[in-house]
Design a protein around this motif. Structure first.
Motif, PDB file in Angstrom:
ATOM      1  N   THR A  66       0.808  -1.230   0.000  1.00  0.00           N
ATOM      2  CA  THR A  66       0.000   0.000   0.000  1.00  0.00           C
ATOM      3  C   THR A  66       0.838   1.276   0.000  1.00  0.00           C
TER       4      THR A  66
ATOM      5  N   HIS B 248      -4.197  -4.773  -1.520  1.00  0.00           N
ATOM      6  CA  HIS B 248      -3.524  -4.762  -0.225  1.00  0.00           C
ATOM      7  C   HIS B 248      -3.101  -6.162   0.228  1.00  0.00           C
ATOM      8  N   LEU B 249      -4.020  -7.130   0.117  1.00  0.00           N
ATOM      9  CA  LEU B 249      -3.762  -8.498   0.581  1.00  0.00           C
ATOM     10  C   LEU B 249      -3.679  -9.470  -0.589  1.00  0.00           C
TER      11      LEU B 249
ATOM     12  N   ASP C 222       7.634  -4.485  10.420  1.00  0.00           N
ATOM     13  CA  ASP C 222       6.610  -5.303  11.042  1.00  0.00           C
ATOM     14  C   ASP C 222       6.363  -4.870  12.481  1.00  0.00           C
TER      15      ASP C 222
ATOM     16  N   VAL D 294      -2.003  -3.425  15.984  1.00  0.00           N
ATOM     17  CA  VAL D 294      -2.515  -2.473  15.001  1.00  0.00           C
ATOM     18  C   VAL D 294      -1.924  -1.116  15.367  1.00  0.00           C
TER      19      VAL D 294
ATOM     20  N   SER E 289      -2.684   2.123   4.935  1.00  0.00           N
ATOM     21  CA  SER E 289      -1.529   1.242   4.813  1.00  0.00           C
ATOM     22  C   SER E 289      -1.413   0.024   5.703  1.00  0.00           C
ATOM     23  N   ASP E 290      -0.357  -0.689   5.383  1.00  0.00           N
ATOM     24  CA  ASP E 290       0.045  -1.903   6.065  1.00  0.00           C
ATOM     25  C   ASP E 290       0.266  -1.738   7.548  1.00  0.00           C
TER      26      ASP E 290
ATOM     27  N   VAL F  40      -1.716  -0.617   9.651  1.00  0.00           N
ATOM     28  CA  VAL F  40      -2.933  -1.024  10.344  1.00  0.00           C
ATOM     29  C   VAL F  40      -3.058  -2.544  10.317  1.00  0.00           C
ATOM     30  N   ALA F  41      -2.983  -3.118   9.148  1.00  0.00           N
ATOM     31  CA  ALA F  41      -3.109  -4.568   9.021  1.00  0.00           C
ATOM     32  C   ALA F  41      -2.580  -4.992   7.668  1.00  0.00           C
ATOM     33  N   GLY F  42      -1.884  -6.101   7.637  1.00  0.00           N
ATOM     34  CA  GLY F  42      -1.345  -6.593   6.367  1.00  0.00           C
ATOM     35  C   GLY F  42      -0.786  -7.989   6.535  1.00  0.00           C
ATOM     36  N   PHE F  43       0.024  -8.411   5.582  1.00  0.00           N
ATOM     37  CA  PHE F  43       0.653  -9.732   5.653  1.00  0.00           C
ATOM     38  C   PHE F  43       1.631  -9.807   6.830  1.00  0.00           C
ATOM     39  N   GLU F  44       1.854 -11.007   7.339  1.00  0.00           N
ATOM     40  CA  GLU F  44       2.972 -11.279   8.246  1.00  0.00           C
ATOM     41  C   GLU F  44       4.163 -11.526   7.314  1.00  0.00           C
ATOM     42  N   PRO F  45       5.296 -10.827   7.529  1.00  0.00           N
ATOM     43  CA  PRO F  45       6.339 -10.823   6.496  1.00  0.00           C
ATOM     44  C   PRO F  45       7.055 -12.156   6.239  1.00  0.00           C
TER      45      PRO F  45
END
Lengths: 457, 457
Positions: free
Chosen positions: B15, B32-33, B57, B61, B77-78, B80-85
């Motif tokens: 994002t 985003h996901l 990471d 949140v 953006s990430d 707030v929430a996104g993939f676990e790297p």
């Protein structure tokens, strides 16, 4: 409604299931840590239309499953050291389209926020193909790697597991499915009214904030469970959507099936919400004789140290090396009984067949106590069909004795026979693991709560 | 010896980096996901011959980075929430060949055995392309998700980080590189004399047993660090092989470079063992005017709530919303000072430029305080070259203001100019991230110890 069909899991560590499987002429132990080989196995299983790739896991080197630490490396397999399953499945998901991924993780030694995150992320990465096999960790030596405090007893482990799953499901529900709006015009990225903090404060866990991963495509990754003790069955009845179980014969399998399905009711669940999949090890060939030769070949490759290590692992780390291998399996002392389902299974098998120690480990070697079938495709499928059609199984978790040979045999010989009888799919039904398994997508608990409040007012 | 060249990281959340980057006309926030989109970005970076894909990471949140929880979802953006790297990079590694992966993880809230495992597994899966960006977690709200005890102060966090890395390196050394023998004939799977238990008992951790993953292909995944405080620099000097740092001008960058490289000596390390890579945000176009338009466009898209949230996040969650946006940046109270390097950087920038709150967040928006360059390829590369050739940088962690547009610009316009001047590779030099970065593969500490004992006797 479409006809009920068999569900299949493929339990395929790179170094084989049978404890001597890695010594099979076609096995590739040197590819133990080869991602290319793991992908090749997954693609074979996907070609065979398996629902899922299953991997066990632990948080310690499981010396007892190979040789003991006192011997010199006569051992086997992924139990000693291998891939971490969630990372492995994330990689495999990028190069497959349909097969699901059942990764094992411990509620006793992992943390709920971190665990919820990795499975949610895997579910996004795989577009809805992830599952969590919940274990409480039997190996007491694991405690050495996490502070070296005493390993919790089974009762406490299951109590913690129950609260752990509750917390993880709250975290997965932190965001409603449509919480992220991505509205470039207004600048609104998410709708805050669709965010919910768990605010969990229980006996084991205090987890207040939301997960920082949006809700998984499947709502929740599929919950899988394998414990067979009283506490294990109760936990399964409350949460599990797939049970991986070890059953030796039709009667026991039916009793287990009935017992667990009956327990669902008190949790407001339906029998179809849980798929019971006994493990099965299959030695198959075009002739029965050839199949028996495959079985004998692998047993001939079992090193006695490994056989003893296997029994030691199942029995709760009892040292059997002082006993005569070819004398009857000994009576265990009171202080050796640990009341685990795996130990009980081992004792039951030894008593029933009047096995010696060597006979016992050969019998268990192929799949550590799981059902073992040896024969032609017709003979094997006859047996699977009886279990499937008589309330003993909704499907099977297949433990090919060796990889790739045993897996290839299953895909080439058993799958077509299952399909010929209409017992198995000829194409994947859905896109997600839940869709293929015929499981409902769970509703968000906070959305349900909001609806209840709205209805009441 | 080959000519010294610039190393490049690509810090590319799906994002975007600029806080309004997701609102750029070419941005795809709805992806985003999307794993397909993340893979597309990685392939673009690999086409640009970047050393590594970098992702930050956190374990909560990060509301303060977008809007506060009290507003209605004006956010970004990430963060707030996104993939676990680690899971994301495992997936991307399966469809790329060269680019490395720098995944961030916390020593304050993760566990060393579990963390060592996932990075070791990622290193096997990616065939030696993994790196761990060690962070101690600044966001105090993280504590809410892990027992809700007070968040440890920086001193304690760095002390724990030091011991954490020590434990993780012991675990990675549990097995010698050639411990696994896979000898089908003898049945020997591993050589027990090449296994070493950490038997670690320290202030924070008690970790006795070996890791159940064989030694990573790179020996250790590359250790990356980003703290700029006194404790952060000392930890970096002891362990880090790459430092990601925020520097605004040549003099400060040179001072930082010299300070950290000088500290290496006391740990028996050489200046080349650590690559210093300041972050840089680049707005580039064929004409300077066009580049300035790109910069102005993104700043025009910053929602004031998001700008304030950004400053609040950097400042340690200070609420600036009660101040006039267009008045000078206020003097902070004593109880608002948290001594973090990020807060200090923010205060320094505000004072130096006599910024208002709005001017400050616009200035920081593109890359949260990282160096920002706006101009033609020649103008941008002139600046990068000055830093690279004057002991201010060994390379750069590139923060494209938007994805995919900003990343595409860098690959299409900056990389060719760097190559034209001989400052950057025209093909990957090696197979592993270490080889591309020009870092040595660490020896196994237990092998070194054995050699010392052998030499002494």
């Amino acid at each position: 409604m479409s006809k009920r069909q068999i569900k299949l899991g493929a339990f395929i560590p790179t170094t084989s299931q049978h404890i001597a499987g890695w010594r099979h002429p076609e096995s590739r132990p040197q590819d133990h840590l080869s991602i290319d080989y793991a992908i090749e196995l997954a693609k074979t299983a996907e070609k065979g239309l398996f629902d899922a790739y299953f991997l066990a896991d632990g948080l310690s080197v499981n010396w007892s499953h190979g040789s003991s630490k006192n011997t010199t490396g006569i051992g086997y397999s992924d139990k000693v050291a291998g891939f971490e399953p969630v990372t492995l499945f994330a990689a495999i998901s990028a190069v497959t389209q349909h097969i699901g991924f059942i990764a094992t993780a411990s509620t006793t030694y992992e943390d709920p926020y971190i665990l919820a995150r990795k499975y949610a992320s895997l579910d996004h990465i795989s577009k809805g193909r992830s599952a969590w096999n919940v274990v409480t960790t039997i190996a007491s030596s694991t405690a050495r790697n996490f502070g070296n405090q005493p390993h919790p007893d089974p009762k406490l482990r299951y109590e913690r597991a129950d609260e752990f799953i509750e917390v993880v499901q709250k975290l997965w529900d932190s965001w409603e499915d449509d919480a992220f709006t991505y509205d470039k015009t207004s600048g609104q990225f998410y709708d805050l009214s669709k965010n919910h903090e768990p605010l969990h404060h229980g006996k084991f866990f205090n987890v207040q904030g939301s997960l920082n991963v949006p809700r998984p495509p499947q709502g929740y990754p599929v919950i899988v469970q394998a414990g067979q003790s009283e506490d294990g069955r109760e936990l399964a009845a409350k949460y599990a959507e797939v049970i991986f179980t070890a059953q030796q014969n039709l009667e026991d399998a039916q009793a287990f099936y009935k017992d667990v399905k009956t327990r669902l009711v008190k949790y407001g669940r339906h029998a179809d919400d849980l798929k019971i999949m006994p493990g099965v090890s299959v030695f198959v060939a075009k002739t029965e004789e050839e199949a028996k030769e495959k079985y004998a070949l692998l047993n001939s490759l079992i090193h006695p140290d490994v056989g003893l290590g296997l029994l030691s692992g199942l029995s709760g780390e009892i040292d059997l090396s002082t006993y005569d291998l070819d004398a009857p399996f000994p009576q265990l002392q009171d202080n050796q009984i640990n009341f685990s389902s795996r130990q009980q299974m081992m004792i039951d098998i030894a008593r029933k067949h009047h096995f010696t120690i060597r006979q016992l480990y050969e019998f268990i070697a192929s799949a550590r106590g799981h059902w073992t079938l040896i024969g032609t495709p017709e003979q094997v499928v006859d047996q699977l069909q009886v279990w499937f059609e008589n309330e003993a199984a909704d499907g099977f978790n297949v433990l090919p004795p060796s990889t790739p040979a045993g897996l290839n045999d299953f895909v080439e010989l058993i799958v077509p026979e299952l399909q010929r009888r209409g017992l198995f799919r000829t194409a994947y039904e859905g896109k997600t693991l839940r869709e293929n398994l015929g499981l409902n997508r769970p509703e968000n608990q906070y959305v349900i709560a909001k609806q209840r409040i709205a209805e009441a007012s």
